[in-house]
Enzyme design. Structure first.
Site, PDB file in Angstrom:
ATOM      1  N   GLU A   1      10.015  86.689  49.943  1.00 47.90           N
ATOM      2  CA  GLU A   1       9.846  86.450  51.382  1.00 47.90           C
ATOM      3  C   GLU A   1      10.907  87.175  52.206  1.00 47.90           C
ATOM      4  O   GLU A   1      10.615  87.666  53.296  1.00 47.90           O
ATOM      5  CB  GLU A   1       9.860  84.947  51.681  1.00 47.90           C
TER       6      GLU A   1
ATOM      7  N   TYR B   1      10.289  80.874  59.769  1.00 53.35           N
ATOM      8  CA  TYR B   1       9.188  81.368  58.930  1.00 53.35           C
ATOM      9  C   TYR B   1       9.512  81.235  57.440  1.00 53.35           C
ATOM     10  O   TYR B   1       8.725  80.682  56.657  1.00 53.35           O
ATOM     11  CB  TYR B   1       8.836  82.833  59.237  1.00 53.35           C
TER      12      TYR B   1
ATOM     13  N   ASP C   1       3.683  83.826  60.571  1.00 49.77           N
ATOM     14  CA  ASP C   1       4.115  85.229  60.597  1.00 49.77           C
ATOM     15  C   ASP C   1       3.132  86.010  61.469  1.00 49.77           C
ATOM     16  O   ASP C   1       2.274  85.426  62.125  1.00 49.77           O
ATOM     17  CB  ASP C   1       4.211  85.802  59.170  1.00 49.77           C
TER      18      ASP C   1
ATOM     19  N   CYS D   1      -8.740  89.815  58.677  1.00 52.81           N
ATOM     20  CA  CYS D   1      -8.457  89.696  60.115  1.00 52.81           C
ATOM     21  C   CYS D   1      -7.329  90.672  60.470  1.00 52.81           C
ATOM     22  O   CYS D   1      -6.270  90.297  60.957  1.00 52.81           O
ATOM     23  CB  CYS D   1      -8.073  88.257  60.444  1.00 52.81           C
TER      24      CYS D   1
ATOM     25  N   CYS E   1     -15.003  91.045  60.515  1.00 52.79           N
ATOM     26  CA  CYS E   1     -15.567  89.733  60.873  1.00 52.79           C
ATOM     27  C   CYS E   1     -16.813  89.400  60.049  1.00 52.79           C
ATOM     28  O   CYS E   1     -17.087  88.224  59.763  1.00 52.79           O
ATOM     29  CB  CYS E   1     -15.897  89.697  62.361  1.00 52.79           C
TER      30      CYS E   1
ATOM     31  N   CYS F   1     -15.783  87.514  56.963  1.00 51.20           N
ATOM     32  CA  CYS F   1     -14.687  86.556  57.121  1.00 51.20           C
ATOM     33  C   CYS F   1     -15.161  85.133  56.828  1.00 51.20           C
ATOM     34  O   CYS F   1     -16.190  84.686  57.341  1.00 51.20           O
ATOM     35  CB  CYS F   1     -14.138  86.615  58.549  1.00 51.20           C
TER      36      CYS F   1
ATOM     37  N   CYS G   1     -14.953  81.105  64.539  1.00 49.77           N
ATOM     38  CA  CYS G   1     -14.025  81.978  65.265  1.00 49.77           C
ATOM     39  C   CYS G   1     -14.482  82.229  66.700  1.00 49.77           C
ATOM     40  O   CYS G   1     -15.521  82.859  66.944  1.00 49.77           O
ATOM     41  CB  CYS G   1     -13.876  83.309  64.530  1.00 49.77           C
TER      42      CYS G   1
END
Length: 349
Positions: free
Chosen positions: A46, A129, A147, A199, A206, A209, A215
């Site tokens: 990370e 985060y 994030d 995304c 889309c 997705c 959405c």
DNA sequence: AAACCGGGGTA
DNA sequence: TACCCAGGTTT
């Protein structure tokens, strides 16, 4: 369908089929069997992934984990060894904080990363985060990660037009509202994977997705324009000079940059200040027959462009520099340099 | 709240 | 070449 639990279930089903393999990751199948990843590996990945792509991080992660398999090994490492291993990855304050954090985990937490979000937040280099990422991914605690991927996914899912960074609190509230009590670690990785692979910033997919139905931006046709961002200001250009001096035995004249500030703690070539407008006065770090190399080094940092003149000289065996020190062939390789300094080295080859 | 921190990828 | 991306720390 828009119910919170159904939303997370749909995303987790997608993740079970499409989770990307990464060296620091435990597959959803193994996690269902009760296996959690090593918190040290999660933390390391990370930190490296801040502002840095997965493809770039992979090799660095393998090298660090191989060389320092535990947080205690890292805590015992030499500062210069860690900085050299980090060279080329950028944002060098991360490497300095990496060491500080490893030493704090050994000194204050008995060599084991704490699971608690607030305790993680107190460690060097760990902000909101990263604390949420470690507590959720490594310990399966229900903390929402926010994030850039999650910001984009939330802005589109709820068709939020408020520009960043103003929208951040609202996006965080949305992310927290969706975080499930079951499998929060896989959920955190799933929503970030969704942002990274489906995304995406431009040309979001889309059509495939898993959250296509709920959405709001897909319905409104605004997905590709979100999230909105406040305009950024233009980068100025700075100028400077660097000196690449080589002794007959092949040793190069280098200096370690100050701990704080730009490229802090990294190796570099002695040279002038970097300033806007006229090129600043430059003094060679040792007497010698300095000649300007044809061409120049161009490099762009976060907040300015840099153009460097590169001077070269062969220095005598008894040379006494006024700045820096010589490093022999055994003590130095161009891979130890941050990218802008390596560009100057490449020009001299 | 605003400024400070690199490097890689894409158009 | 120009532009895009993106957490944490410091001031």
């Amino acid at each position: 369908m828009r119910d919170k639990d159904n939303m997370s279930v749909i995303l987790l089903e997608w993740y079970d089929r499409h989770a990307r393999e990464m060296p620091w990751r435990v597959s959803p199948q193994a996690r269902k069997g009760g296996t959690l990843p090593d918190p040290y590996a999660v933390w390391m990945s990370e930190i490296m992934l801040q502002q840095t792509t997965v493809a770039t991080v992979k090799d660095y992660f393998i090298r660090f984990i191989t060389r320092w398999p535990t947080v205690a090994d890292l805590a015992a490492a030499e500062d210069a060894a860690v900085m050299a291993e980090w060279a080329g990855l950028g944002y060098y304050a991360r490497a300095r904080n990496l060491l500080k954090c490893a030493r704090a985990v050994v000194a204050d937490h008995g060599g084991a990363f704490p699971a608690d979000h607030a305790a993680l937040l107190k460690l060097p280099g760990i902000g909101p985060y990263t604390a949420a990422a470690v507590s959720s991914i490594a310990f399966d605690l229900p903390h929402a990660v926010l994030d850039g991927n999650v910001e984009r996914v939330m802005a589109r899912l709820h068709d939020i037009h408020t520009p960043l960074p103003t929208a951040k609190p609202e996006l965080m509230a949305r992310a927290e509202a969706l975080t499930p009590a079951t499998r929060p670690g896989d959920y955190a990785q799933a929503v970030m994977d969704l942002g990274a692979t489906i995304c995406t910033p431009r040309n979001p997919a889309c059509g495939i997705c898993p959250w296509r139905d709920p959405c709001a931006a897909r319905v409104a046709g605004t997905a590709a324009d979100l999230p909105r961002k406040l305009p950024k200001k233009a980068k100025p250009t700075r100028y400077g000079t660097v000196y690449l001096g080589r002794r007959a035995d092949g040793a190069w004249l280098l200096e370690t940059r100050p701990e704080r500030g730009l490229l802090g703690g990294m190796l570099g070539w002695p040279g002038s200040e970097w300033a806007e407008g006229d090129a600043p006065e430059a003094t060679p770090p040792a007497p010698g027959d300095w000649t300007e190399l044809p061409g120049e080094v161009r490099h762009t940092f976060t907040h300015f462009h840099l153009i460097l003149r590169v001077m070269r000289a062969d220095l005598p065996a008894d040379c006494t520099p006024t700045r820096g020190s010589f490093r022999t062939r055994a003590e130095f390789g161009p891979a130890d340099l941050p990218t802008v300094m390596r560009k100057a080295f490449d020009l001299a080859q």
